[in-house]
Design an enzyme around this catalytic site. Structure first.
Site, PDB file in Angstrom:
ATOM      1  N   GLU A  96     -12.539  -0.697  -4.572  1.00  0.00           N
ATOM      2  CA  GLU A  96     -11.234  -0.058  -4.355  1.00  0.00           C
ATOM      3  C   GLU A  96     -10.321  -0.981  -3.567  1.00  0.00           C
ATOM      4  OE1 GLU A  96      -9.391   2.654  -4.750  1.00  0.00           O
ATOM      5  OE2 GLU A  96     -10.568   4.491  -4.652  1.00  0.00           O
ATOM      6  N   ASP A  97      -9.023  -0.877  -3.788  1.00  0.00           N
ATOM      7  CA  ASP A  97      -8.075  -1.601  -2.946  1.00  0.00           C
ATOM      8  C   ASP A  97      -7.978  -0.957  -1.569  1.00  0.00           C
ATOM      9  OD1 ASP A  97      -6.862   0.707  -3.928  1.00  0.00           O
ATOM     10  OD2 ASP A  97      -4.997  -0.267  -4.535  1.00  0.00           O
ATOM     11  N   ASP A 100      -7.798   5.916   1.237  1.00  0.00           N
ATOM     12  CA  ASP A 100      -6.765   6.626   1.987  1.00  0.00           C
ATOM     13  C   ASP A 100      -7.251   8.053   2.222  1.00  0.00           C
ATOM     14  OD1 ASP A 100      -4.215   7.008   3.126  1.00  0.00           O
ATOM     15  OD2 ASP A 100      -3.345   7.587   1.230  1.00  0.00           O
ATOM     16  N   PHE A 149       1.930   2.181   5.179  1.00  0.00           N
ATOM     17  CA  PHE A 149       1.840   1.904   3.747  1.00  0.00           C
ATOM     18  C   PHE A 149       1.898   0.397   3.544  1.00  0.00           C
ATOM     19  CE2 PHE A 149       2.773   1.904  -0.739  1.00  0.00           C
ATOM     20  CZ  PHE A 149       2.046   3.006  -1.191  1.00  0.00           C
ATOM     21  N   ARG A 162       2.769  -5.976  -6.072  1.00  0.00           N
ATOM     22  CA  ARG A 162       1.327  -6.077  -6.305  1.00  0.00           C
ATOM     23  C   ARG A 162       0.828  -7.527  -6.263  1.00  0.00           C
ATOM     24  NH1 ARG A 162      -1.658  -1.992  -8.454  1.00  0.00           N
ATOM     25  NH2 ARG A 162      -0.157  -0.982  -9.811  1.00  0.00           N
TER      26      ARG A 162
HETATM   27  P1  IMP Z   1      -6.658   8.140  -2.033  1.00  0.00           P
HETATM   28  O1  IMP Z   1      -7.105   8.850  -3.263  1.00  0.00           O
HETATM   29  O2  IMP Z   1      -5.703   8.969  -1.203  1.00  0.00           O
HETATM   30  O3  IMP Z   1      -7.775   7.583  -1.183  1.00  0.00           O
HETATM   31  O4  IMP Z   1      -5.744   6.942  -2.469  1.00  0.00           O
HETATM   32  C1  IMP Z   1      -6.150   6.042  -3.343  1.00  0.00           C
HETATM   33  C2  IMP Z   1      -5.001   5.268  -3.950  1.00  0.00           C
HETATM   34  O5  IMP Z   1      -3.745   5.501  -3.339  1.00  0.00           O
HETATM   35  C3  IMP Z   1      -5.276   3.810  -3.747  1.00  0.00           C
HETATM   36  O6  IMP Z   1      -6.176   3.302  -4.692  1.00  0.00           O
HETATM   37  C4  IMP Z   1      -3.882   3.246  -3.859  1.00  0.00           C
HETATM   38  O7  IMP Z   1      -3.537   3.026  -5.209  1.00  0.00           O
HETATM   39  C5  IMP Z   1      -2.988   4.325  -3.276  1.00  0.00           C
HETATM   40  N1  IMP Z   1      -2.637   4.010  -1.875  1.00  0.00           N
HETATM   41  C6  IMP Z   1      -3.019   4.650  -0.762  1.00  0.00           C
HETATM   42  N2  IMP Z   1      -2.509   4.084   0.348  1.00  0.00           N
HETATM   43  C7  IMP Z   1      -1.793   3.030  -0.086  1.00  0.00           C
HETATM   44  C8  IMP Z   1      -1.029   2.000   0.580  1.00  0.00           C
HETATM   45  O8  IMP Z   1      -0.911   1.911   1.814  1.00  0.00           O
HETATM   46  N3  IMP Z   1      -0.436   1.084  -0.232  1.00  0.00           N
HETATM   47  C9  IMP Z   1      -0.543   1.088  -1.589  1.00  0.00           C
HETATM   48  N4  IMP Z   1      -1.253   2.014  -2.246  1.00  0.00           N
HETATM   49  C10 IMP Z   1      -1.864   2.980  -1.506  1.00  0.00           C
HETATM   50 MG    MG Z   2      -1.141   2.292  -6.599  1.00  0.00          MG
END
Ligand code: IMP
Ligand code: MG
Length: 179
Positions: A96-97, A100, A149, A162
């Site tokens: 994962e990148d 969150d 963010f 990106r």
């Molecule tokens: P989650 O499901 O809330 O954990 O979020 C997952 C996805 O939200 C990540 O794979 C990102 O694509 C996006 N995301 C969450 N926080 C950020 C951020 O700070 N920058 C860019 N993308 C984010």
């Molecule tokens: Mg994204």
């Protein structure tokens, strides 16, 4: 939208951490084959660098989820692209990148678990633990950051930023990270 003048995570810091993570992943999985499951699109650069930091046999496949619109999570996660590699009995690392709320990772891990891999680990470049909604922890974390963010090195804001080689803070003037 603006981004911070200085990177939050420099190219050099990312490269050094990726090497360490490659070694840690190898230690967990031994010398056998590892499937790196890249979570598109944010995990693209991280997966490419990690794959080259891993010695031994590495298979790369992709999975794609939609979970985010703009800066706020919609809360709903759907899988758009499925891996074609059979994951049964394999050592799988989901890449994962950013972790969150954890909603995306929860859905992806459930999906992969259905194929009964021999081992399943979650590796994230960035962890934002203060935002967690689901009880998900990554097995391998590159960097832990406060609630802001971030963009670059795969991470986007509405598909922008990106391809930046380092990670920057979006809107640093209003981000909690700067206060
Ligand atoms: P989650 O499901 O809330 O954990 O979020 C997952 C996805 O939200 C990540 O794979 C990102 O694509 C996006 N995301 C969450 N926080 C950020 C951020 O700070 N920058 C860019 N993308 C984010
Ligand atoms: Mg994204």
């Amino acid at each position: 939208m603006t981004i911070s003048d200085e990177p939050l995570l420099t190219q050099e810091a990312i490269a050094a951490r990726v090497m360490e993570l490659g070694k840690a992943i190898r230690r967990r999985h031994g010398d056998g084959g590892i499937v790196l499951l890249c979570v598109l699109k944010g995990g693209l650069f991280f997966t490419a660098d990690l794959a080259r930091a891993l010695s031994g046999e590495v298979i790369i496949d992709v999975i794609r989820a939609r979970s985010y619109e703009g800066i706020e999570s919609s809360g709903k996660v759907t899988i758009l692209t499925e891996p074609t590699t059979s994951l049964r009995g394999k050592h799988v690392v989901v890449i994962e990148d950013i972790l969150d709320t954890g909603r995306t990772a929860r859905v992806l891990l459930e999906r992969v678990r259905k194929e009964e891999p021999a081992d399943l680990a979650l590796c994230t470049l960035i962890d934002k633990p203060s935002r967690r909604v689901e009880p998900i922890e990554a097995d391998f974390v590159g960097f832990t950051i406060d609630d802001c963010f971030v963009v670059g090195y795969g991470l986007d804001w509405n598909e922008r930023y990106r391809a930046l080689p380092a990670v920057y803070v979006l809107n640093p003037d209003i981000s909690p990270a700067s206060s």
